[in-house]
Design an enzyme around this catalytic site. Sequence first.
Site, PDB file in Angstrom:
ATOM      1  N   HIS A 198       3.526  -5.011   3.409  1.00  0.00           N
ATOM      2  CA  HIS A 198       3.200  -5.576   5.119  1.00  0.00           C
ATOM      3  C   HIS A 198       3.294  -7.429   5.639  1.00  0.00           C
ATOM      4  O   HIS A 198       3.622  -7.860   4.206  1.00  0.00           O
ATOM      5  CB  HIS A 198       1.341  -5.929   5.084  1.00  0.00           C
ATOM      6  CG  HIS A 198       1.243  -4.342   5.362  1.00  0.00           C
ATOM      7  ND1 HIS A 198       0.800  -3.360   6.717  1.00  0.00           N
ATOM      8  CD2 HIS A 198       0.731  -3.040   4.419  1.00  0.00           C
ATOM      9  CE1 HIS A 198       0.400  -2.149   6.045  1.00  0.00           C
ATOM     10  NE2 HIS A 198       0.490  -2.163   5.168  1.00  0.00           N
ATOM     11  N   ASP A 252      -3.953   1.503  -1.890  1.00  0.00           N
ATOM     12  CA  ASP A 252      -4.134  -0.183  -1.841  1.00  0.00           C
ATOM     13  C   ASP A 252      -4.185  -0.328  -3.611  1.00  0.00           C
ATOM     14  O   ASP A 252      -4.729  -0.070  -4.547  1.00  0.00           O
ATOM     15  CB  ASP A 252      -6.142  -0.394  -1.936  1.00  0.00           C
ATOM     16  CG  ASP A 252      -6.427  -0.023  -0.763  1.00  0.00           C
ATOM     17  OD1 ASP A 252      -5.664  -0.238   0.225  1.00  0.00           O
ATOM     18  OD2 ASP A 252      -7.869   0.144  -1.224  1.00  0.00           O
ATOM     19  N   HIS A 259       0.985  -1.308   0.491  1.00  0.00           N
ATOM     20  CA  HIS A 259      -0.178  -0.237  -0.081  1.00  0.00           C
ATOM     21  C   HIS A 259       0.705   0.593   0.115  1.00  0.00           C
ATOM     22  O   HIS A 259       1.552   1.196   0.684  1.00  0.00           O
ATOM     23  CB  HIS A 259      -0.933   0.149   1.213  1.00  0.00           C
ATOM     24  CG  HIS A 259      -1.275  -1.193   1.576  1.00  0.00           C
ATOM     25  ND1 HIS A 259      -1.485  -2.124   2.661  1.00  0.00           N
ATOM     26  CD2 HIS A 259      -2.755  -1.486   1.064  1.00  0.00           C
ATOM     27  CE1 HIS A 259      -1.999  -3.128   1.899  1.00  0.00           C
ATOM     28  NE2 HIS A 259      -2.860  -2.702   1.089  1.00  0.00           N
ATOM     29  N   HIS A 274     -12.074   0.435   2.179  1.00  0.00           N
ATOM     30  CA  HIS A 274     -11.158  -0.499   1.417  1.00  0.00           C
ATOM     31  C   HIS A 274     -11.542  -1.067   0.773  1.00  0.00           C
ATOM     32  O   HIS A 274     -12.729  -1.971   1.021  1.00  0.00           O
ATOM     33  CB  HIS A 274      -9.997  -0.744   2.676  1.00  0.00           C
ATOM     34  CG  HIS A 274      -8.761  -1.174   2.354  1.00  0.00           C
ATOM     35  ND1 HIS A 274      -7.278  -1.275   1.777  1.00  0.00           N
ATOM     36  CD2 HIS A 274      -8.941  -3.023   2.695  1.00  0.00           C
ATOM     37  CE1 HIS A 274      -6.735  -2.811   1.388  1.00  0.00           C
ATOM     38  NE2 HIS A 274      -7.438  -2.880   2.135  1.00  0.00           N
ATOM     39  N   HIS A 276       1.210   4.518   2.009  1.00  0.00           N
ATOM     40  CA  HIS A 276       0.047   5.387   2.731  1.00  0.00           C
ATOM     41  C   HIS A 276       0.299   6.744   2.917  1.00  0.00           C
ATOM     42  O   HIS A 276       0.973   7.177   1.990  1.00  0.00           O
ATOM     43  CB  HIS A 276       1.152   4.838   3.992  1.00  0.00           C
ATOM     44  CG  HIS A 276       0.710   3.324   4.338  1.00  0.00           C
ATOM     45  ND1 HIS A 276       0.222   3.273   6.183  1.00  0.00           N
ATOM     46  CD2 HIS A 276       0.641   1.894   4.023  1.00  0.00           C
ATOM     47  CE1 HIS A 276      -0.427   1.552   6.056  1.00  0.00           C
ATOM     48  NE2 HIS A 276      -0.081   1.202   4.636  1.00  0.00           N
ATOM     49  N   ARG A 291       4.052  -4.052   9.252  1.00  0.00           N
ATOM     50  CA  ARG A 291       4.472  -3.653   8.549  1.00  0.00           C
ATOM     51  C   ARG A 291       6.284  -4.379   8.123  1.00  0.00           C
ATOM     52  O   ARG A 291       7.164  -4.049   9.211  1.00  0.00           O
ATOM     53  CB  ARG A 291       4.626  -2.033   8.412  1.00  0.00           C
ATOM     54  CG  ARG A 291       3.290  -2.239   8.301  1.00  0.00           C
ATOM     55  CD  ARG A 291       2.772  -0.266   8.889  1.00  0.00           C
ATOM     56  NE  ARG A 291       2.219  -0.010   8.890  1.00  0.00           N
ATOM     57  CZ  ARG A 291       1.280   0.775   8.923  1.00  0.00           C
ATOM     58  NH1 ARG A 291       1.478   2.628   8.799  1.00  0.00           N
ATOM     59  NH2 ARG A 291      -0.105   1.483   9.136  1.00  0.00           N
ATOM     60  N   HIS A 351      -3.815   4.106   5.424  1.00  0.00           N
ATOM     61  CA  HIS A 351      -3.428   3.766   3.295  1.00  0.00           C
ATOM     62  C   HIS A 351      -3.565   5.235   3.093  1.00  0.00           C
ATOM     63  O   HIS A 351      -4.750   6.265   3.903  1.00  0.00           O
ATOM     64  CB  HIS A 351      -4.679   3.141   3.203  1.00  0.00           C
ATOM     65  CG  HIS A 351      -4.087   1.436   3.279  1.00  0.00           C
ATOM     66  ND1 HIS A 351      -4.814   0.668   3.422  1.00  0.00           N
ATOM     67  CD2 HIS A 351      -2.927   1.422   4.248  1.00  0.00           C
ATOM     68  CE1 HIS A 351      -4.637  -0.412   3.566  1.00  0.00           C
ATOM     69  NE2 HIS A 351      -3.553   0.193   4.053  1.00  0.00           N
ATOM     70  N   HIS A 386      -8.880   2.750  -1.468  1.00  0.00           N
ATOM     71  CA  HIS A 386      -8.272   3.691  -1.827  1.00  0.00           C
ATOM     72  C   HIS A 386      -7.685   3.643  -2.594  1.00  0.00           C
ATOM     73  O   HIS A 386      -7.194   2.997  -3.424  1.00  0.00           O
ATOM     74  CB  HIS A 386      -7.950   3.353  -0.615  1.00  0.00           C
ATOM     75  CG  HIS A 386      -8.029   2.554   1.245  1.00  0.00           C
ATOM     76  ND1 HIS A 386      -7.456   2.253   2.442  1.00  0.00           N
ATOM     77  CD2 HIS A 386      -9.577   3.278   1.492  1.00  0.00           C
ATOM     78  CE1 HIS A 386      -8.590   1.951   2.861  1.00  0.00           C
ATOM     79  NE2 HIS A 386      -8.898   3.250   2.596  1.00  0.00           N
TER      80      HIS A 386
END
Length: 171
Positions: A145, A107, A69, A95, A71, A162, A87, A104
Amino acid sequence: MIQALSLVTIALVLTACASTPTEPSASAQLMATKGSTVTGMVKFTQKGSVVLVTGEVRGLAPNTEHGFHVHEKGDCSSGDGVSAGGHFNPNGKAHGSHDLGEHHAGDLPSLKADTSGVASFSFESSTISVGSGVTDIGGRGLIVHRDPDDFKTQPTGNAGPRLACAVITKS
């Protein structure tokens, strides 16, 4: 006279090449968070209305899938990537999956590691931009992630801790 004309022609061609606008681009050098060995490099290139995203991430567990993602914040100072915030979601969407329906802006498709723990990828995104607009990712964070994104859990996708963090830098 012909030599002078040739030099003028060459000068015009070089001037035209130098003034041709280049496509906006950005890159992100992923660095491992505390306790992780995941690293990588990602390039973002604006191509008309889409952004081409290419890269390679190493140090993943073999044959695994990982949430990926953009962020909110270009801040990896916390050591665990949490300082990058949530995000990137400038349009206030739910999401979801990058490939299906509402999601998002940040995403992205999940990363899939091969038998050596390397995820190589190339895809296009129409929900982010490089260089201008509310969806411009320059200066934002990029996160890999530990777990796959379930594309349902709000607002995170339940993708877990993360593993790597980067600041997206415009080229």
